[in-house]
Design an enzyme around this catalytic site. Structure first.
Site, PDB file in Angstrom:
ATOM      1  N   PRO A 173     -37.826  75.963  72.016  1.00  0.00           N
ATOM      2  CA  PRO A 173     -38.008  75.236  73.059  1.00  0.00           C
ATOM      3  C   PRO A 173     -39.740  75.015  73.057  1.00  0.00           C
ATOM      4  O   PRO A 173     -40.384  75.811  73.000  1.00  0.00           O
ATOM      5  CB  PRO A 173     -37.531  76.096  74.180  1.00  0.00           C
ATOM      6  CG  PRO A 173     -37.386  77.460  73.362  1.00  0.00           C
ATOM      7  CD  PRO A 173     -37.786  77.166  72.025  1.00  0.00           C
ATOM      8  N   GLU A 174     -40.144  73.634  73.383  1.00  0.00           N
ATOM      9  CA  GLU A 174     -41.229  73.329  73.642  1.00  0.00           C
ATOM     10  C   GLU A 174     -41.611  72.785  75.058  1.00  0.00           C
ATOM     11  O   GLU A 174     -40.451  72.977  75.757  1.00  0.00           O
ATOM     12  CB  GLU A 174     -41.759  72.317  72.748  1.00  0.00           C
ATOM     13  CG  GLU A 174     -41.542  72.551  71.194  1.00  0.00           C
ATOM     14  CD  GLU A 174     -41.887  71.444  70.221  1.00  0.00           C
ATOM     15  OE1 GLU A 174     -42.900  70.845  70.740  1.00  0.00           O
ATOM     16  OE2 GLU A 174     -41.290  71.354  69.098  1.00  0.00           O
TER      17      GLU A 174
END
Length: 291
Positions: free
Chosen positions: A2-3
């Site tokens: 996840p960014e």
DNA sequence: ACCGCACCCTGAGCGC
DNA sequence: TGCGCTCAGGGTGCGG
């Protein structure tokens, strides 16, 4: 995983389930690398607390609790924060997937990777934090206590300006890609969106940061914003593990121009996309479109 | 201060 | 089937 866009999508979906409600009970797995606060301390500190807000700082989620404490969450590479009502094959192991009949329910049962189970007062689903690789983190912060992980973060990637990037890159011999991944420079940027933004800006990831011009830095800041905002609009990228809290996939994986497209034709010019390791991370770019 | 690298951990997918 | 290898949206800490 996840960014920034995935964390922001998670925040937006989880917030309505948490904010304004009290935590009745927390269950955890055994102490590990994952728990910056020991499980027993966490359980004791969270019981009875009300969640007043859920904020995002870069890739961190920060829950503000009544009485001033905070709960820090980071999803690492494979973290999944979701509702107990979520249903997704991404929450199942590949063996479980393989044995799944086509019409079978995907209902998730907490497993050995489900490190946090939060039960809230009143009606509603439980909140699960699952993380296979345990690169994710959970930490309880006492009232008024600063946190060096948060304090290290630079401006949010959505707020970064071209001038900031330009100043930060002067004299730096590292690849511009590595600079973008530095959370002190642009909090929230990760491997996918660094590659995508560099493509959009026409800058090769391996170029020395100090060789990037002021004009290109402005273009890069704008590209970052554009790529991240568009991804948030589509609910982030679901490439291997990421699921939104409701179990749905994001949509941005279908809009990627370079990440994970090694040897496939550039969507602008048709040249085969190259993959090269830069700063220990796989990097994807078009030699024709990016200089 | 900066830079490159080892390391944290687990699972999937590949060639043999 | 199994083994050994590579790869994976992240981050920290170390030594040079």
């Amino acid at each position: 995983m996840p960014e920034l866009p995935e964390v922001e999508t998670t925040r937006r979906q989880i917030a309505p389930l948490l904010v304004g409600r009290r935590i009745e009970r927390v269950e955890t797995t055994a102490a590990s690398y994952f728990f910056l606060t020991a499980p027993q301390d966490l359980i004791r500190a969270l019981a009875g607390r009300r969640v007043d807000a859920l904020d995002r700082r870069g890739k961190y989620l920060v829950a503000r609790l009544d009485e001033g404490a905070r709960l820090l969450l980071h999803l690492g590479m494979t973290g999944q924060l979701f509702s107990s009502e979520a249903a997704s094959v991404r929450l199942l192991s590949s063996t479980a997937r393989a044995s799944l009949a086509p019409e079978e329910q995907l209902e998730f049962e907490p497993d050995q990777h489900t490190h946090l189970r939060i039960t809230l007062e009143g009606r509603g689903p439980q909140i699960y934090f699952r993380d296979v690789r345990k690169f994710g983190k959970v930490q309880w912060l006492a009232p008024g206590v600063a946190n060096e992980r948060l304090d290290r973060l630079g401006p949010d990637a959505l707020d970064v300006t071209g001038e900031w990037l330009f100043e930060a890159s002067r004299g730096r011999r590292v690849a511009v890609k590595s600079l973008l991944l530095d959370q002190r420079i642009a909090a929230g940027v990760g491997n996918i969106y660094a590659d995508e933004a560099l493509f959009l800006a026409g800058v090769r990831p391996g170029r020395g940061a100090r060789r990037v011009t002021r004009r290109e830095c402005h273009k890069l800041a704008e590209s970052l914003r554009q790529v991240l905002q568009r991804s948030i609009e589509t609910g982030g990228s679901s490439i291997s593990d990421y699921v939104a809290p409701d179990g749905s996939d994001g949509g941005y994986q279908d809009e990627r121009k370079v990440y994970g497209r090694k040897n496939e034709p550039c969507l602008v010019c048709g040249t085969a996309i190259r993959r090269r390791v830069i700063g220990q991370r796989s990097s994807h770019y078009c030699v024709a479109c990016q200089s």
